[in-house]
Design a protein around this motif. Structure first.
Motif, PDB file in Angstrom:
ATOM      1  N   LEU A 107      18.581 -17.923  11.815  1.00 51.14           N
ATOM      2  CA  LEU A 107      17.932 -18.479  10.635  1.00 51.14           C
ATOM      3  C   LEU A 107      16.809 -19.440  11.019  1.00 51.14           C
ATOM      4  CD1 LEU A 107      21.035 -19.114   8.313  1.00 51.14           C
ATOM      5  CD2 LEU A 107      19.405 -17.219   8.240  1.00 51.14           C
ATOM      6  N   LEU A 108      17.024 -20.245  12.036  1.00 53.36           N
ATOM      7  CA  LEU A 108      15.973 -21.177  12.471  1.00 53.36           C
ATOM      8  C   LEU A 108      14.777 -20.405  13.020  1.00 53.36           C
ATOM      9  CD1 LEU A 108      18.070 -23.981  14.222  1.00 53.36           C
ATOM     10  CD2 LEU A 108      17.274 -23.847  11.862  1.00 53.36           C
ATOM     11  N   GLU A 109      15.057 -19.295  13.691  1.00 55.81           N
ATOM     12  CA  GLU A 109      13.958 -18.484  14.206  1.00 55.81           C
ATOM     13  C   GLU A 109      13.157 -17.879  13.057  1.00 55.81           C
ATOM     14  OE1 GLU A 109      13.215 -14.606  17.125  1.00 55.81           O
ATOM     15  OE2 GLU A 109      15.247 -15.345  16.751  1.00 55.81           O
ATOM     16  N   LEU A 110      13.866 -17.433  12.006  1.00 51.76           N
ATOM     17  CA  LEU A 110      13.174 -16.865  10.858  1.00 51.76           C
ATOM     18  C   LEU A 110      12.251 -17.882  10.201  1.00 51.76           C
ATOM     19  CD1 LEU A 110      15.937 -14.792   9.007  1.00 51.76           C
ATOM     20  CD2 LEU A 110      13.923 -13.916  10.184  1.00 51.76           C
ATOM     21  N   ALA A 111      12.691 -19.118  10.199  1.00 53.56           N
ATOM     22  CA  ALA A 111      11.899 -20.158   9.529  1.00 53.56           C
ATOM     23  C   ALA A 111      10.537 -20.338  10.174  1.00 53.56           C
ATOM     24  CB  ALA A 111      12.660 -21.479   9.556  1.00 53.56           C
ATOM     25  N   GLY A 112      10.403 -19.949  11.424  1.00 51.36           N
ATOM     26  CA  GLY A 112       9.125 -20.132  12.110  1.00 51.36           C
ATOM     27  C   GLY A 112       8.371 -18.854  12.356  1.00 51.36           C
ATOM     28  N   LEU A 113       8.803 -17.737  11.731  1.00 50.02           N
ATOM     29  CA  LEU A 113       8.128 -16.465  11.981  1.00 50.02           C
ATOM     30  C   LEU A 113       6.705 -16.479  11.452  1.00 50.02           C
ATOM     31  CD1 LEU A 113      10.761 -13.669  11.230  1.00 50.02           C
ATOM     32  CD2 LEU A 113       9.804 -14.306  13.422  1.00 50.02           C
ATOM     33  N   PRO A 114       5.725 -16.126  12.285  1.00 46.75           N
ATOM     34  CA  PRO A 114       4.337 -16.053  11.814  1.00 46.75           C
ATOM     35  C   PRO A 114       4.035 -14.690  11.203  1.00 46.75           C
ATOM     36  CG  PRO A 114       4.406 -15.645  14.146  1.00 46.75           C
ATOM     37  CD  PRO A 114       5.831 -15.919  13.720  1.00 46.75           C
ATOM     38  N   GLY A 115       2.942 -14.634  10.474  1.00 46.56           N
ATOM     39  CA  GLY A 115       2.458 -13.367   9.947  1.00 46.56           C
ATOM     40  C   GLY A 115       1.639 -12.651  10.996  1.00 46.56           C
TER      41      GLY A 115
END
Length: 800
Positions: free
Chosen positions: A29-37
């Motif tokens: 979940l923490l990784e998802l929070a920082g996913l770039p476009g």
């Protein structure tokens, strides 16, 4: 009161103090929070859909993650319980949007009337912000679509008991129960460390009784914390009692702490199901084993597998069922208890018994069909009508794979039938288990099942009783209990003859031949194997003919008729290849390898044994593999490759012990002793020879005892104790003559002759060596003939 525009919103409920584990999921979940476009900056809304069964901790994880991420989303954190699965009516998304817009400061009179317009206004408020939304307990994709932001920079955490497959852009995260260490930690944190201080096994049992389900662990911990007079043992006893009798009174009443009730939690999920899913959920609690496939479920509900699988998949989507592998499904233990309680309340006992009868009949018929397919020795066809829907089990590979995949379910079904005194199912399921237990073990469990089945069969049809006796005799023979094997096989033979059942008669004659062969009564073995061969030929049963040829070949080998042995094994091999019975092909190749090794054709022997070993491994037959490795170890030893010989024998020994074959274990030990002798490890050789001899005596394998005594005597002689070696050879000679074991008789005579040479009794030495030579010449054992002739020449020179 609504907040003014520009004011940061923080609607997150309190994070739980006792949040435990979930490190991997939290990291996701923490990784998802920082996913770039695609352009390197957040360009789309990031959505995580967290699903799982009721009580598994979905909300706790989402809230904990949201609190950790607060600083990354400075423009606000929104939270709503959508009540998708709840006692109350699910929240209307339009009403939720009104609350969100008011929280952002929009006057009630300015909020649009239509849900679509409200959603547009909500997206406008979120545009360009970094806002985190927690949409808890969603009931469907439709309920949440209008609540999603429209531009990047926001994170949406959704929890649901359903798998929201319609959210194409969402990252799914299915939440399972806790690992055991985390489950213990959660329980202890709720109960408080002082209350939960105990030995690890008791804690492990408690968290297992809680199904490692976070809500159940929290309730159990809270109960222990609140009941000051309770010990950890008392709590465990109460939880255990709830599972003591699932059919009568097992339920989830232990998981209620005055506020939280696991029964209510599960019942909410159950009530959200359609009628077909509810029926399937209840009936799955009847499954005795750990899992089920669509065919088993179809048998339970008296429907077809496609329809059953559709319903099973729906239960998976509701997180009321776990798909542990494609097409295989399992109920969580606590959900099984709940389903059982519901079934006992809703479904009449007669209907449940009928469903169970269909399931047990399905398992027994399919298992017997698969066993007929893979058996080297013919088996009787399943009794009774075939299930309306059953998997195709005519291919040996598929049949063996099915038996191994279903083994836990077949054993559980047998246990249910046996403890419920369902005699017909007890015997039928045991018959279905016979082949896979024979090849894979464990031996003690196989004997237990078939002894109980034979007892149950006494009240049934004579043919069923004879079948049970035949299987029991076979298993006893494999376990090395030869007298007990004969005690089962002989009455089976009488029953088959009384019924005029020629097929059953021939099968039992084969088994009696195996028993007599193993106790060294080779002439007696031939006396029953030859009529078995004739019956199978009269019946046109090629599988039986090949099995009888295989047995006769082994008897001819032991009596020194090597050409006859090779002829019989080659005949068996041809038939097995024609029929595509790979196990039989491998068995015949193994026996051919033994014959070729005995006459000194080592390259041909190695070729046959290695071909057989490859087949045994391909089909996954550990018993055959171990027998082959034992023979291959002896061959490698004869050709001087001692490391390879020891390796093969150690692997064989490991397999025999695992499957519980004492006869095989003794043979591997014997051959290992010969390798150690040949490499100079005489004390190590004595150790394994003594263990081998002890097993042969325990199981009453008289013929093998004579074989083992010869090798043991040779090692004792090499250690210099010639008088003891003479005594051992003399014991072996008596047995080998008694059992008509010509080859081993010659070895005993040769050993006795060597002793006389050592003490200078030349005349006696020559007498015994000449007797040995005569046998070797009759058997056509060229290597042994040359060796004995050389020793006689030396004796003649020494006696001049």
């Amino acid at each position: 009161m609504a907040k003014q525009a520009g004011t940061r919103l923080n609607q997150l409920p309190l994070d739980t103090r006792a949040f435990t584990g979930r490190g991997h999921e939290l990291a996701q979940l923490l990784e998802l929070a920082g996913l770039p476009g695609p352009d390197g900056v957040p360009g789309t809304v990031v959505i995580s859909a967290i699903d799982g069964m009721g009580g598994v901790g979905k909300t706790a994880l989402a809230l904990h993650a949201a609190h950790v991420l607060t600083e990354r989303f400075p423009d606000g954190q929104l939270f709503v319980d959508l009540q998708g699965v709840h006692e109350r009516t699910p929240r209307d998304p339009g009403d939720v949007l009104v609350e969100f817009l008011q929280a952002f400061g929009m006057p009630p009179g300015s909020i649009p009337a239509e849900t679509g317009a409200r959603a547009a206004a909500f997206r406008d408020r979120l545009a360009g912000t970094r806002t985190l939304l927690v949409l808890d307990n969603a009931g469907s994709e439709e309920q949440i679509r209008s609540l999603l932001p429209g531009t990047g920079g926001c994170l949406v955490l959704i929890t649901s008991r359903l798998r929201l497959k319609g959210l194409d852009d969402a990252y799914p995260l299915n939440l399972d129960v806790l690992p055991i260490a985390d489950a213990i930690a959660l329980f202890c944190s709720i109960a408080t460390p002082g209350r939960a201080a105990a030995d690890a096994p008791l804690l492990e049992e408690i968290v297992a009784l809680c199904g490692r389900l976070p809500l159940a662990l929290r309730i159990a911990g809270a109960i222990l914390r609140g009941r000051r007079s309770w010990s950890l043992q008392h709590l465990a006893d109460r939880l255990r009692a709830n599972r003591a009798n699932r059919a009568d009174r097992a339920d989830l009443t232990a998981f209620f702490d005055g506020d939280r009730d696991l029964t209510t939690v599960f019942d909410l999920s159950y009530r959200s199901l359609g009628n077909d899913c509810q029926i399937m959920f209840r009936y799955l609690s009847l499954v005795p084993g750990p899992d089920a496939d669509a065919h088993a479920a179809a048998a339970l509900l008296d429907t077809d597998p496609d329809t059953a699988d559709d319903v099973l998949q729906d239960l998976v989507d509701h997180n009321l069922l776990i798909e542990i592998a494609p097409g295989r499904y399992r109920l969580h233990d606590l959900l099984r208890l709940h389903a059982s309680t519901l079934a006992g309340t809703v479904d009449p006992a007669a209907e449940r018994e009928t469903a169970m009868d269909r399931l047990l009949s399905y398992y027994s018929h399919c298992a017997q069909t698969a066993s007929v397919t893979i058996a080297r020795v013919p088996r009787p066809a399943p009794d009774g009508p075939a299930p309306v829907h059953a998997p195709a089990l005519g291919d040996p590979g598929i049949a063996r794979a099915w038996l191994r995949a279903e083994l836990p379910n077949l054993e559980a079904a047998w246990n249910h039938a046996h403890t419920s005194h369902l005699d017909h199912h007890t015997t039928a399921l045991a018959a279905g288990l016979a082949e896979t237990l024979r090849t894979d073990g464990p031996g003690p469990r196989a004997l237990q099942i078939h002894q109980a089945a034979e007892t149950a069969a006494r009240s049934g049809l004579p043919a069923t009783h004879a079948d049970a006796l035949s299987d029991l005799g076979r298993l006893r023979r494999i376990a090395g209990a030869y007298s007990a094997a004969a005690e089962a096989l002989e009455p089976a033979l009488r029953i088959y003859r009384q019924l005029g059942n020629r097929f059953g008669e021939a099968v039992v004659l084969l088994e009696l031949g195996e028993v007599r062969y193993l106790i060294g009564d080779h002439l007696g073995a031939a006396d029953v194997q030859e009529p078995a061969l004739e019956i199978f030929r009269q019946l046109g049963n090629r599988r039986g003919e090949a099995a009888a040829l295989n047995g006769l070949g082994r008897v001819r080998f032991m009596t020194g008729d090597y050409p006859g042995a090779a002829d019989a094994q080659e005949g068996a091999l041809r038939i097995y290849r024609q029929l595509g019975i790979r196990y039989g092909e491998a068995a015949a190749q193994t026996n051919l390898g033994e014959v070729r090794s005995a006459i000194g054709d080592y390259p041909a022997a190695a070729d046959a044994l290695e071909r057989a070993l490859e087949i045994f491994r391909q089909i996954g037959n550990p018993h055959g593999e171990a027998i082959n490795l034992t023979e291959l170890g002896e061959l490698r030893s004869r050709t001087g490759d001692y490391p390879a010989a020891a390796d093969a024998l150690e692997r064989a020994l490991e397999i025999f012990r695992k499957i519980g074959s004492r006869l095989g274990e003794a043979a591997a030990l014997h051959n290992l002793g010969r390798v150690r002798h040949r490499t100079g490890d005489l004390s190590g050789a004595v150790d394994v020879h003594e263990r081998s001899l002890e097993i042969y005596r325990q199981i009453g394998s008289r013929g093998n005892e004579g074989w083992a005594l010869n090798s043991y005597a040779a090692t004792i002689a090499a250690l210099g104790d010639h008088d003891r070696a003479l005594s051992l050879y003399q014991q072996a000679l008596v047995i080998n003559r008694e059992r008509n074991m010509a080859d081993d008789e010659a070895i005993s005579l040769e050993g006795i002759g060597e002793h006389h040479l050592h003490v200078g009794a030349t005349a006696q030495a020559v007498e015994n060596l000449k007797a040995a030579l005569e046998i070797y010449q009759r058997l056509g054992k060229r290597t042994d003939v040359r060796r004995t002739q050389d020793r006689l020449a030396e004796a003649a020179v020494g006696g001049m």
